[in-house]
Design a protein around this motif. Structure first.
Motif, short mmCIF file in Angstrom:
data_model
loop_
_atom_site.label_atom_id
_atom_site.label_comp_id
_atom_site.label_asym_id
_atom_site.label_seq_id
_atom_site.Cartn_x
_atom_site.Cartn_y
_atom_site.Cartn_z
N ASN A 1 37.71 46.47 44.92
CA ASN A 1 38.70 45.12 44.02
C ASN A 1 37.84 44.84 43.14
O ASN A 1 37.81 43.91 42.14
N LEU A 2 36.72 45.18 43.49
CA LEU A 2 35.30 44.54 42.73
C LEU A 2 35.02 45.90 42.62
O LEU A 2 34.29 46.44 43.73
N ASN A 3 33.83 46.22 41.26
CA ASN A 3 33.23 46.46 40.80
C ASN A 3 31.62 46.78 41.84
O ASN A 3 31.45 45.90 40.58
N GLN B 1 28.93 46.19 38.64
CA GLN B 1 29.21 45.26 37.63
C GLN B 1 28.57 43.87 38.59
O GLN B 1 28.77 43.66 40.21
N HIS C 1 28.78 38.94 35.66
CA HIS C 1 29.59 39.64 34.93
C HIS C 1 31.72 39.73 34.65
O HIS C 1 32.39 39.51 34.29
N GLN C 2 32.39 39.68 36.57
CA GLN C 2 33.47 40.55 36.78
C GLN C 2 33.98 38.73 37.03
O GLN C 2 35.28 38.82 36.36
N GLU D 1 34.17 37.85 33.13
CA GLU D 1 35.36 38.66 31.91
C GLU D 1 36.95 38.58 32.48
O GLU D 1 37.56 38.57 31.38
N TYR E 1 24.56 41.78 42.86
CA TYR E 1 25.82 43.28 43.17
C TYR E 1 26.55 43.34 43.91
O TYR E 1 26.50 42.22 45.33
N ILE F 1 38.01 34.46 41.94
CA ILE F 1 38.13 35.43 40.14
C ILE F 1 39.89 35.22 39.96
O ILE F 1 40.25 34.61 39.01
#
Length: 548
Positions: free
Chosen positions: A105-107, A110, A114-115, A118, A154, A170
């Motif tokens: 569930n984390l890119n 990126q 940033h996440q 967003e 990261y 998040i």
């Protein structure tokens, strides 16, 4: 509760999945209500329908899943009847989500900041100029150290528990009306868990935010939830006041769940006590050491903005032994260095300095052939069952993979071994043909344990290996590990933040903080008479129902 009208109401909700064998019912006739400002805990075994119910609320069921009957009323609107475009505006802004698995569930491409930014900008909660500052605040809120630096890193530079905290940040970013938290603290140590749950409670008080909490931790549910729902095989079998259910359960299944909860009052599982009595209590430095670690240090170089670097000692001059046939546990906060120590023992990381001797041989000196032979004798069970199984392969193939790599047996004997291993970890042999996504999180972790046992290793490194399991299956797996240790003389390096489990299974406990061991001893010494303030803080943070 601040209103007589429920924020969320499920009315006779049923969910089914399409499979090769036809449609399978996963949730049947579930009805419940959640008031503004209320926390509702949904508990039950892995595969009981907890997460499927949550996914149905947010309309995030897998492609082969569908709501077959009933309603999902959120502020009076039936979410089950909305178009996807309408749901997009509700997810995140009005209904927040903290999913169970941080890596998927984390890119990975990126930066963490940033996440989070967003999530804020998409829903209009911050502009470009303010989003970074809010992201730093959220990281600090969920207990990430040095948030100003960490915001530019990261996901792979974070521990498993720290990644989970990012997901919580998040989920809280837009201060939603309803927060669906699917095992939100299963990867967290007790001190950070308490901080996160305190923040959730603060949101509830300030904004009337409701929390739909999915957990297999009954102690946490009792301490944090106003009401509790117990699910089994897709149905609700008991519901009511959390404290009342824990103190006076009515359904036999609820009684079984409560009986299986590990407690600090229980010093040792019976099978583990038999191992210990047979061999006596080992010293921290043992004459019969399978693995001996001396002054082990691992320094990572962290990169920030503009190419700036900063050295970080994840493991700092650590020394200990892993005796034959015994269990050595390392406990501590997320990010304390536990998993890095495990990766060094597994030869997945190279030490910056120090020695790791396996039966007298320095691991750093091994050539490729020696390392291959070593890996047959030392097997891991990692924290994250989602990432450790190839999603393209049936689980039977994943379990058999070590046998294939090491050229053990033929195809028929490997199939027989897979069936044997599945039964050992309380899974039906028929699951060998299933893909990982068709299994629950707890089932996937049991598959990972079965694969680790395939080569009959001398040492198994268990990195939060039971943190994803419900209490019933957890008890089964711990008993299994104890029995195998007694029968085969296995050694375990047990990495965990669950102190009650550690007390039950370990012979020696090392308490780790910021890369160093701050206290070491037997479970009786560590849990009965802790010498360090940090150890006392860990013990004090345990949810009360599990410490009793």
């Amino acid at each position: 509760m601040t209103s007589s009208s429920p924020l969320l109401a499920l009315r006779d909700l049923s969910v089914a999945f399409r499979t090769g064998a036809g449609e399978v019912s996963a949730v049947r006739d579930v009805s419940l209500e959640l008031a503004p400002g209320e926390t509702l805990a949904v508990v039950g075994e892995s595969g009981s329908g907890k997460s499927t119910t949550a996914a149905a609320i947010n309309r995030l069921l897998p492609g082969n899943g569908r709501i077959t009957a009933g309603k999902v009323l959120f502020e009076g609107r039936d979410l089950a009847s909305l178009r996807e475009k309408q749901m997009t505006g509700i997810r995140g802004a009005q209904i927040g989500l903290v999913p169970q698995d941080p890596m998927s569930n984390l890119n990975p491409l990126q930066r963490i900041g940033h996440q989070i930014e967003e999530a804020l900008t998409v829903h209009g909660k911050a502009g470009r100029g303010t989003a970074r500052g809010k992201a730093v605040e959220l990281l600090e809120l969920v207990g990430i150290p040095d948030p100003e630096k960490r915001v530019d890193q990261y996901p792979h530079e974070f521990s498993g528990g720290m990644r989970q905290r990012v997901l919580i940040a998040i989920g809280l970013a837009c201060r939603p009306r309803l927060l669906i938290a699917d095992e939100p603290t299963s990867a967290l140590d007790v001190t950070v868990q308490r901080r996160i749950l305190d923040q959730l409670a603060l949101l509830t008080q300030e904004m009337g935010t409701s929390v739909f909490l999915i957990t297999h931790d009954l102690g946490l549910a009792a301490e944090r939830a106003d009401r509790m729902v117990v699910m089994r095989r897709g149905e609700i079998v008991e519901s009511g006041d959390s404290a009342q259910i824990l103190s006076n359960p009515e359904h036999e299944y609820t009684k079984q769940l409560i009986a299986a909860v590990p407690s600090l009052a229980v010093e040792r599982a019976p099978a583990r006590e038999a191992v210990r009595v047979a061999g006596g209590a080992p010293d921290a430095r043992a004459d019969d050491a399978l693995v001996r670690i001396d002054e082990l240090t691992k320094v990572f170089t962290l990169r920030g903005r503009g190419g700036a670097t900063n050295d970080f000692a994840a493991v700092d001059s650590v020394s200990f032994d892993i005796p034959r046939g015994r269990t050595v546990a390392i406990v501590g906060e997320s990010g304390s260095g536990k998993s890095t120590t495990a990766n060094l023992v597994l030869a997945l990381e190279t030490p910056t300095s120090g020695r790791i001797d396996f039966e007298g041989t320095d691991m750093v000196s091994l050539d490729r052939k020696g390392l291959f032979a070593f890996r047959r004798r030392v097997q891991p069970v990692f924290q994250n069952p989602y990432a450790s199984l190839d999603p393209r392969f049936p689980v039977g193939r994943s379990i058999a993979e070590p046998l294939v790599v090491h050229r053990i047996g033929d195809s028929r004997s490997r199939r027989d071994r897979v069936v044997e291993l599945l039964e050992q970890v309380a899974l039906a042999p028929a699951l060998a043909d299933r893909l990982p996504h068709e299994l629950s999180g707890g089932q996937r972790q049991r598959v990972a344990i079965a694969r680790a046992l395939a080569l009959s290793p001398d040492l198994v490194v268990l990195d939060e290996a039971v943190s994803a399991l419900d209490v019933v299956v957890q008890a089964q797996v711990l008993d299994l590990l104890a029995e195998l240790q007694q029968q085969l003389g296995l050694s375990y390096l047990f990495i965990s933040h669950d102190l009650a489990v550690v007390r039950m299974v370990s012979d020696v406990v090392h308490v780790m903080q910021r890369g160093r061991f701050v206290e070491s001893g037997t479970p009786e010494q560590i849990f009965g008479s802790p010498q360090q303030e940090y150890t006392r803080e860990l013990l004090a943070a345990i949810p009360r129902a599990r410490a009793a």
